[in-house]
Design a protein around this motif. Structure first.
Motif: not given
Length: 976
Positions: A67-68, A72, A423, A426-427
């Protein structure tokens, strides 16, 4: 035992009188604690929710990483588009292509951001040094800080002040300066940073003058080389500069300066942009030091400044589109401030127009690329949907248990939203360097999946770019939370009940979304077929397919709609397949087909993603391959071959013409030429073949009169190996057409459309009048063949007649200038060839090179951006789809582990278990690959020809030849 009213109770507390006047109440210790407790409780709940969210994410690290990766890629692709748009148009800006006044020198462009202020005393009146000093100090000390820019490291700022004209006398003629006119009038000039711009041929730079020096002391000067050579000036000579203007004004004591020649100079870098601005006359301008100008010349004159100039180049590498508005405002304010300090100071060179064009072009390209990237971003979002669906399915039992224990849907959705928020953050951080890499990759795109174009490309991240990434992450947050909202409706009882019965069709099938999407898709296809382009005339769409993103959106929408239709009818096809396989002995295949037919909702997401990915990948790869091929075809068709040049030959004088007539080689009236044999061009390095091609204006006789057109004469034996040719240019191959011309000397080829219009057949005679060099040559010919397209010919220019060049020269009784087409090696140095050509034949002119035109087109921002976007999107979508299928296979096995265990207990072997899972995945892959490829090929054949839009014939000839990018598709199949 009852107690009476008067009895005393030793353990009872007597009642308290609560009247405030006698017994005031003490403060309640819990009243001030309640807010703190509330805040602590809220913080603990938030911390507990965050802890649960983190533990849920870490429970499936593989799904988390996948998913990440998807997030991204979404954020990086979205942010890379504005980064690329700014970077590529900054390159255009730095090359000076946005400027209204590009450099007159071809070997150097002016700095993209530079200011030139000039005061001209001839219009506003001469000034004194003290008048320009405030503005001079402002430009030296404060202008860069005022504009919030730094000086350019590649160009030098210029400060120039010069006087009016003085009489220039040798020192020994000092007594005659008042009576004799000078042989030369000179101007005295001081130049900032003269050591950078001047190359001393003799002597040294003028020495700086001390403050205490006398005004009558000699002034060191630099003399230009032209003046020194013309008047014999040498280092050490002394001269007198006398202000004859003051004498003509009847001033009592006109200024007189003693000059000493310190050196002789010439420009250090003649091609530098500095000389484009200062425009120093090299025959009568003498350079002095600034201290001498201020301390010796200025005090003696009342009008010493006849011209003042400040050239300020600035570093534009930190200017982004978001900065342009404020920078333009500061520049306009600066212009008004300069007028306040020193009126009549004009801004002669300004980057305002260039910056405005830079802003508009970059913003427009960003919008076009964002619109064109919608299908690619949609594929990546589909991967995020698949990951969110798998994650929700994995947590269905947990969600149902929470609902049964009293949790509300909002709390469950809040936990998922918190997971998605973490998430996404972070992405977004990880996507920042990835977006820079993607933008730089787009800037190096030469063709589809070819990133070998090396250019100076500036990349940088701005706050608007980050905001675009935040918006993309907000969209993915909604996508990830949506499946949880559906799952949170069920308690453990309703969830188990739903599992026990057949799954309902997906929501989009229940609302008929696939049928609704077919309506705009069909309407868009209808407009394309009726109008030749998606948008009608007058809507501002240019002749370039790269400027119309809707030409890419309609095919994508159509493929999406057809994919949904396929997913609707696929269960029916699978039921039919199950009935067929029921009569076979393959248990694993039958069980796999029945499973897919019974529960289509379990594989809708991965199969839809696969079909759409392959369909769009096939279409986009074919679009890119077609556009790449057409770029080469278009430029080669326009030029005719790799290289084309005009051979003007050598025009003979009258005596030579008499000699030629005497030997019978030539004759007739008019000019005569002599040419090198075409075989000499084969001796040039890198030239494989060469042919003569003469093109002249002509008129073709028809029953209704003469029709204007063109005549092309060729050498049929040399033409075929040289000319650019495609099979669709004529009904016969090129070799067959050359053989038809060989049938008779007067044979000609005509356009098939013209022959049909004029009812001409092969063998019919035709009369052509050719105009060449002021003469009209009538040529009688016979039609030998037909063509549809011919290199360098466009149908709107009239009919084209192709004949034998030698026969035309025979009819004209002379040879006239023609073109030479050459086929060359791919790695040829064109500059070296050009020098060799012109050294061999001085009559060679106007060389046209197809590879240079192709390279120029490949560097166009729209071309690079779209093909780079398609290349990156193709690669990213393929990788994400393969990753999604891998995870789908893993979760599918886990989900069916109990079912497979029951089948194993009933007697099926481990080989059958493996076969069921393998056949299930194989069927999905095979159906998805076949359907996706088929839809992509159909869309390519249907929609790609409509990308060839434009009102000019040069944009529509030659026509597109749709190419299916099989090499790229085979790589994609190998990945799966």
């Amino acid at each position: 035992m009852q107690r009476t009213q008067g009895d005393a109770c030793p353990v009872c507390v007597p009642p308290i009188d609560t009247r405030a006047s006698e017994y005031p109440m003490p403060p309640n210790p819990t009243s001030s604690v309640k807010p703190a407790v509330g805040l602590l409780s809220a913080w603990l709940r938030a911390f507990a929710t965050l802890t649960v969210a983190i533990k849920r994410m870490l429970a499936q690290p593989g799904l988390l990483v996948a998913t990440l990766i998807g997030l991204v890629m979404v954020a990086a692709l979205v942010m890379s588009i504005p980064i690329y748009s700014e970077g590529v148009y900054y390159r255009v800006l730095s090359e000076g292509l946005f400027s209204d006044a590009p450099s007159s020198r071809g070997d150097r462009a002016r700095p993209p951001v530079a200011l030139l202020f000039r005061y001209v005393g001839a219009f506003a009146g001469p000034l004194q040094w003290q008048d320009v000093a405030p503005l001079d100090h402002f430009f030296q000390d404060a202008v860069y800080e005022y504009l919030r820019l730094s000086p350019s490291s590649e160009a030098t700022s210029v400060r120039m002040f010069n006087t009016g004209l003085f009489g220039f006398y040798p020192e020994h003629a000092a007594a005659t300066v008042t009576t004799q006119p000078p042989d030369l009038e000179i101007a005295l000039l001081t130049l900032g940073a003269s050591d950078v711009h001047l190359n001393l041929l003799d002597g040294a730079l003028p020495s700086e003058v001390a403050v205490s020096v006398e005004r009558e002391a000699p002034i060191d000067i630099l003399v230009p080389q032209a003046l020194a050579n013309t008047h014999g000036v040498q280092v050490g000579d002394r001269y007198i500069a006398y202000d004859r203007r003051a004498m003509r004004r009847y001033e009592a004591a006109p200024a007189r300066f003693t000059l000493r020649v310190a050196g002789v100079w010439k420009p250090a870098h003649q091609s530098a942009e500095f000389w484009d601005y200062v425009q120093i006359p090299t025959d009568n301008t003498l350079i002095v030091s600034e201290s001498a100008f201020a301390q010796q010349i200025s005090p003696a004159l009342s009008d010493e400044i006849y011209q003042a100039m400040w050239y300020l180049p600035m570093d534009a590498s930190k200017i982004f589109v978001s900065d342009v508005d404020m920078l333009l405002m500061r520049m306009r304010t600066l212009e008004r401030a300069v007028q306040t300090i020193l009126p009549s100071t004009n801004l002669d060179v300004s980057p305002i127009r260039a910056l405005e064009r830079y802003r508009v072009a970059a913003n427009l390209l960003e919008v076009l690329l964002l619109a064109s990237s919608i299908p690619i971003i949609g594929l990546m979002l589909a991967f995020v949907v698949l990951m969110a669906t798998l994650n929700t399915e994995r947590q269905r039992n947990q969600i149902a248990a929470l609902r049964s224990r009293g949790a509300v849907p909002g709390q469950i959705a809040g936990i998922t939203a918190l997971e998605s928020l973490v998430l996404g953050a972070i992405a977004l951080v990880l996507a920042l360097p990835v977006s820079l890499f993607l933008a730089n990759t787009m800037g190096q795109t030469r063709t589809f999946l070819d990133f070998s174009l090396h250019t100076d490309f500036r990349v940088g991240i701005t706050w608007p770019t980050v905001l675009l990434g935040v918006l993309a992450m907000g969209l993915t947050l909604v996508i990830q939370v949506a499946p949880t909202l559906g799952a949170a409706r069920h308690t453990i009882v309703s969830y188990k009940r739903e599992q026990a019965r057949a799954l309902r069709p997906p929501w989009w099938q229940r609302v008929g979304l696939d049928g609704l999407l077919l309506i705009p898709s069909a309407y868009g296809a209808y407009l394309l077929s009726q109008q030749g382009s998606l948008l009608g005339s007058g809507l501002g769409v240019g002749d370039d397919p790269f400027s119309n993103p809707l030409l890419f959106l309609v095919p994508a929408l159509t493929l999406f709609a057809l994919t949904l239709v396929l997913l609707r009818v696929l269960p029916l096809l699978l039921r039919l397949a199950a009935w067929v396989f029921k009569h076979t002995r393959s248990v694993s295949l039958l069980m796999a087909v029945r499973q897919l037919a019974r529960a289509p909702g379990l594989y809708v997401a991965p199969l839809g993603l696969l079909v759409l990915t392959l369909a769009l990948s096939t279409y986009t790869a074919s679009v890119a391959a077609t556009l790449d091929t057409h770029l080469f075809d278009k430029q080669n068709y326009r030029i005719g071959s790799d290289i084309s040049l005009v051979d003007t030959g050598e025009e003979l004088v009258a005596a030579d013409m008499v000699i030629m007539d005497a030997v019978g080689q030539n004759g007739g009236e008019g000019a005569q030429w002599r040419f090198l044999p075409v075989s000499d061009y084969l001796k040039l390095p890198g030239v494989v073949s060469a042919a003569r091609v003469g093109r002249y204006a002509a008129r073709v006789q028809t029953p209704s009169g003469y029709v204007p057109g063109s005549y092309i004469g060729i050498d049929r034996g040399d033409f075929a190996p040289v000319a650019f040719w495609r099979a669709d240019f004529a009904p016969d191959p090129l070799g067959g057409l050359m053989n038809q011309l060989a049938g008779a000397a007067n044979s000609v080829l005509l356009p098939r459309s013209f022959m049909q219009e004029q009812v001409l057949n092969v063998g019919d005679p035709v009369l052509i009048s050719v105009q060449v060099h002021g003469r009209s040559v009538t040529v009688g010919a016979k039609v030998a063949g037909a063509f549809d397209y011919f290199p360098t010919w466009y149908p709107d220019s009239g009919p084209l007649v192709v004949g034998n060049l030698d026969y035309f020269f025979q009819e004209a009784q002379t040879s006239v200038p023609y073109r030479v087409w050459m086929r060359t090696l791919p790695d040829l140095d064109h500059d070296q060839l050009g020098e060799a050509v012109f050294q061999m034949n001085l009559g060679a002119q106007a060389m046209m090179i197809s590879q240079r035109s192709i390279s120029h087109e490949q560097r166009r921002p729209e071309h690079q951006g779209l093909l780079g976007l398609l290349s990156i999107g193709f690669s990213a979508a393929a990788i994400l789809t393969a990753l999604g299928f891998m995870l789908y296979g893993l979760f599918s096995f886990r989900r069916r582990s109990v079912e497979l265990g029951v089948l194993r207990a009933t007697g099926l072997s481990a080989r059958h278990m493996l076969g069921i899972v393998a056949w299930e995945l194989a069927l999905i892959l095979l159906v998805g690959a076949a359907a996706g490829t088929g839809l992509g090929i159909w869309a390519s054949q249907t929609f790609v020809p409509y990308l060839q839009i434009g009102s000019e014939m040069t944009t529509r000839v030659p026509p597109f030849v749709v190419e299916i990018a099989w090499p790229a598709l085979f790589r994609l199949y190998g990945l799966f």
